[in-house]
Enzyme design. Structure first.
Site, PDB file in Angstrom:
ATOM      1  N   LYS A   1       1.994  -3.544   8.455  1.00  0.00           N
ATOM      2  CA  LYS A   1       3.401  -2.820   8.420  1.00  0.00           C
ATOM      3  C   LYS A   1       4.363  -3.351   8.773  1.00  0.00           C
ATOM      4  O   LYS A   1       4.355  -4.061   9.990  1.00  0.00           O
ATOM      5  CB  LYS A   1       3.542  -1.578   9.703  1.00  0.00           C
ATOM      6  CG  LYS A   1       4.276  -0.158   9.406  1.00  0.00           C
ATOM      7  CD  LYS A   1       4.318   0.906  10.249  1.00  0.00           C
ATOM      8  CE  LYS A   1       3.609   1.769   8.988  1.00  0.00           C
ATOM      9  NZ  LYS A   1       3.591   3.256  10.235  1.00  0.00           N
TER      10      LYS A   1
ATOM     11  N   ASP B   1       5.279  12.790  14.622  1.00  0.00           N
ATOM     12  CA  ASP B   1       4.992  12.604  13.360  1.00  0.00           C
ATOM     13  C   ASP B   1       3.580  13.125  12.618  1.00  0.00           C
ATOM     14  O   ASP B   1       3.736  12.307  11.588  1.00  0.00           O
ATOM     15  CB  ASP B   1       5.891  11.545  12.596  1.00  0.00           C
ATOM     16  CG  ASP B   1       6.471  11.106  10.975  1.00  0.00           C
ATOM     17  OD1 ASP B   1       6.542  12.672  10.578  1.00  0.00           O
ATOM     18  OD2 ASP B   1       6.671  10.402  10.600  1.00  0.00           O
TER      19      ASP B   1
ATOM     20  N   VAL C   1       4.005  -1.404   4.104  1.00  0.00           N
ATOM     21  CA  VAL C   1       2.466  -1.425   4.562  1.00  0.00           C
ATOM     22  C   VAL C   1       2.075  -2.024   3.677  1.00  0.00           C
ATOM     23  O   VAL C   1       1.637  -1.703   2.432  1.00  0.00           O
ATOM     24  CB  VAL C   1       1.599  -0.110   4.554  1.00  0.00           C
ATOM     25  CG1 VAL C   1       0.619  -0.566   5.314  1.00  0.00           C
ATOM     26  CG2 VAL C   1       2.749   0.970   6.009  1.00  0.00           C
TER      27      VAL C   1
ATOM     28  N   LEU D   1       0.748  -1.144  -0.110  1.00  0.00           N
ATOM     29  CA  LEU D   1       0.169  -0.041  -0.648  1.00  0.00           C
ATOM     30  C   LEU D   1       0.869   1.067   0.045  1.00  0.00           C
ATOM     31  O   LEU D   1       0.562   2.246  -0.594  1.00  0.00           O
ATOM     32  CB  LEU D   1      -0.612  -0.152   1.039  1.00  0.00           C
ATOM     33  CG  LEU D   1      -1.969  -1.006   1.586  1.00  0.00           C
ATOM     34  CD1 LEU D   1      -2.969  -1.238   2.262  1.00  0.00           C
ATOM     35  CD2 LEU D   1      -2.790  -0.574   0.678  1.00  0.00           C
ATOM     36  N   GLY D   2       2.304   1.096   0.638  1.00  0.00           N
ATOM     37  CA  GLY D   2       2.626   2.445   0.927  1.00  0.00           C
ATOM     38  C   GLY D   2       4.267   1.930   1.191  1.00  0.00           C
ATOM     39  O   GLY D   2       4.091   0.860   1.856  1.00  0.00           O
ATOM     40  N   ARG D   3       4.692   2.723   1.351  1.00  0.00           N
ATOM     41  CA  ARG D   3       7.282   2.770   1.673  1.00  0.00           C
ATOM     42  C   ARG D   3       6.790   3.657   2.387  1.00  0.00           C
ATOM     43  O   ARG D   3       6.646   5.226   1.940  1.00  0.00           O
ATOM     44  CB  ARG D   3       7.393   1.415   0.532  1.00  0.00           C
ATOM     45  CG  ARG D   3       7.981   2.202  -0.293  1.00  0.00           C
ATOM     46  CD  ARG D   3       8.774   1.136  -0.932  1.00  0.00           C
ATOM     47  NE  ARG D   3       7.773   0.603  -1.775  1.00  0.00           N
ATOM     48  CZ  ARG D   3       7.985  -0.277  -2.910  1.00  0.00           C
ATOM     49  NH1 ARG D   3       9.058  -0.380  -2.921  1.00  0.00           N
ATOM     50  NH2 ARG D   3       6.908  -1.063  -3.282  1.00  0.00           N
ATOM     51  N   GLY D   4       7.455   3.873   3.356  1.00  0.00           N
ATOM     52  CA  GLY D   4       8.912   4.970   4.168  1.00  0.00           C
ATOM     53  C   GLY D   4      10.343   4.215   4.095  1.00  0.00           C
ATOM     54  O   GLY D   4      10.564   2.763   4.185  1.00  0.00           O
ATOM     55  N   GLY D   5      10.572   5.400   4.967  1.00  0.00           N
ATOM     56  CA  GLY D   5      12.024   4.557   4.666  1.00  0.00           C
ATOM     57  C   GLY D   5      12.210   3.954   6.281  1.00  0.00           C
ATOM     58  O   GLY D   5      13.308   2.596   6.425  1.00  0.00           O
ATOM     59  N   MET D   6      11.189   4.216   6.832  1.00  0.00           N
ATOM     60  CA  MET D   6      11.102   3.250   8.217  1.00  0.00           C
ATOM     61  C   MET D   6      11.119   2.098   8.358  1.00  0.00           C
ATOM     62  O   MET D   6      10.819   1.097   8.904  1.00  0.00           O
ATOM     63  CB  MET D   6      10.974   3.178   9.717  1.00  0.00           C
ATOM     64  CG  MET D   6      11.996   4.933   9.891  1.00  0.00           C
ATOM     65  SD  MET D   6      11.347   5.644  11.143  1.00  0.00           S
ATOM     66  CE  MET D   6      11.646   4.809  12.826  1.00  0.00           C
TER      67      MET D   6
END
Length: 340
Positions: A56, A150, A41, A33-38
């Site tokens: 996650k 955040d 998901v 569904l999505g991704r980030g630096g940490m």
């Protein structure tokens, strides 16, 4: 040997797309569904209850840090205990195959980041509606000594509302990566900065202890972006952006949206004050002031007495609320089975 299937990569070493179809801790991962630096998901199926969830997976290097692992599990359990309509419910948290995971409600909709990217600045009424819900969620977390740290458009999920008076329902997410207030500084124990630079409070940057007023600052930055379409500080590089949060006065929102009442600018200036003691004491206090400022009525125009009764200028903020709508017809499944 020829014909044998290759072993799937370990969970810690796999790229996000390689995990589609894998099952871990009772959840079958479907797609990213999505991704980030940490974290990454996934949309997933809870095989025990047959429901769709969001899972996650945290970066493996975080799992290897004992202090971070213990804190994550502890605070995820606290987040799971937060029963609030504007906080994404956490169902499960733990560690599997050397990776920390968090399972939570799958919210059908989009995040505030996508909404702003598609539609640009929001109306004052929509901004207040969303901000009230996010503020309520934050204050509920603060009551449990959790500071989000955040708050950003990407962590606000927007789902369909319940009726025309409440057209959207906002959820605040990512409480599994929060920090206990008053006890930790702006850096994590593994040396990673917590917070997104466009919305980060000055005390986070300088490494001072934080409390709920850190989230007041970040929410102020998010509200500024909802009203103008861009964050308050726009700089060419990260260092200049951090310097602006630390030293530059909050920009005047009316320089980017002149039709807003002057009182809105004063409210945002206080919410984004450099010293936390100069900010509002809670997120709901900030949003209550924002709502009052957005509803400030302009002085009525002066017209000649002969035409005073015939002329009535109505500002868009002065328009009365729409009359209540008739209740919608019942859905098909609620109608009688047998027609008379």
């Amino acid at each position: 040997m020829p014909g044998e299937r290759p072993e799937p990569p370990s969970l810690a070493a796999a790229e996000p797309g390689e995990l589609d179809g894998r099952t871990l801790a009772g959840y079958r991962l479907e797609h990213v569904l999505g991704r980030g630096g940490m974290a990454v998901v996934y949309r997933a199926e809870d095989l025990r209850l047959g429901r769709t969830v969001a899972v996650k997976l945290l970066a493996p290097e975080l799992t290897r840090n004992e202090t971070f692992r213990k804190r994550f599990v502890r605070e995820s359990h606290i987040a799971a205990s937060l029963d609030h309509p504007n906080i994404v419910p956490v169902y499960d948290a733990g560690e599997v195959e050397g990776v920390l995971y968090l399972a939570m409600r799958y919210v059908r909709g989009r995040d505030l980041r996508a909404l702003l990217d598609r539609e640009g600045p929001l109306t004052g009424a929509q901004t207040v509606r969303i901000a009230v819900q996010v503020a309520s969620a934050l204050d509920a977390a603060h009551a449990h000594d959790l500071v989000h740290r955040d708050v950003k458009p990407g962590n606000v999920l927007i789902a369909e509302g319940t009726d025309p008076d409440h057209p959207e329902h906002a959820y605040l997410t990512d409480f599994g990566l929060t920090k206990k207030s008053l006890s930790l500084t702006g850096l994590t124990s593994v040396g990673q900065f917590v917070g997104t630079l466009d919305y980060v409070a000055p005390e986070q940057i300088s490494g001072r202890p934080v409390d709920g007023r850190c989230d007041v600052y970040s929410l102020g930055c998010v509200v500024f972006e909802m009203l103008t379409g861009s964050p308050p500080y726009r700089r060419d590089d990260d260092l200049a952006l951090l310097w602006a949060h630390l030293n530059d006065p909050p920009p005047d929102v009316r320089e980017r949206r002149a039709e807003l009442p002057a009182e809105v600018g004063a409210v945002l200036e206080r919410a984004m004050a450099k010293r936390r003691d100069d900010r509002y004491g809670s997120c709901l206090e900030f949003v209550a002031a924002l709502r009052s400022a957005a509803e400030v009525r302009s002085a009525p125009p002066v017209v000649p007495s002969a035409s005073r009764e015939a002329v009535r200028v109505v500002h868009w903020r002065d328009r009365p609320p729409a009359p209540p709508l008739s209740p919608p017809p019942p859905p098909a499944w609620a109608r009688p089975v047998f027609e008379p």
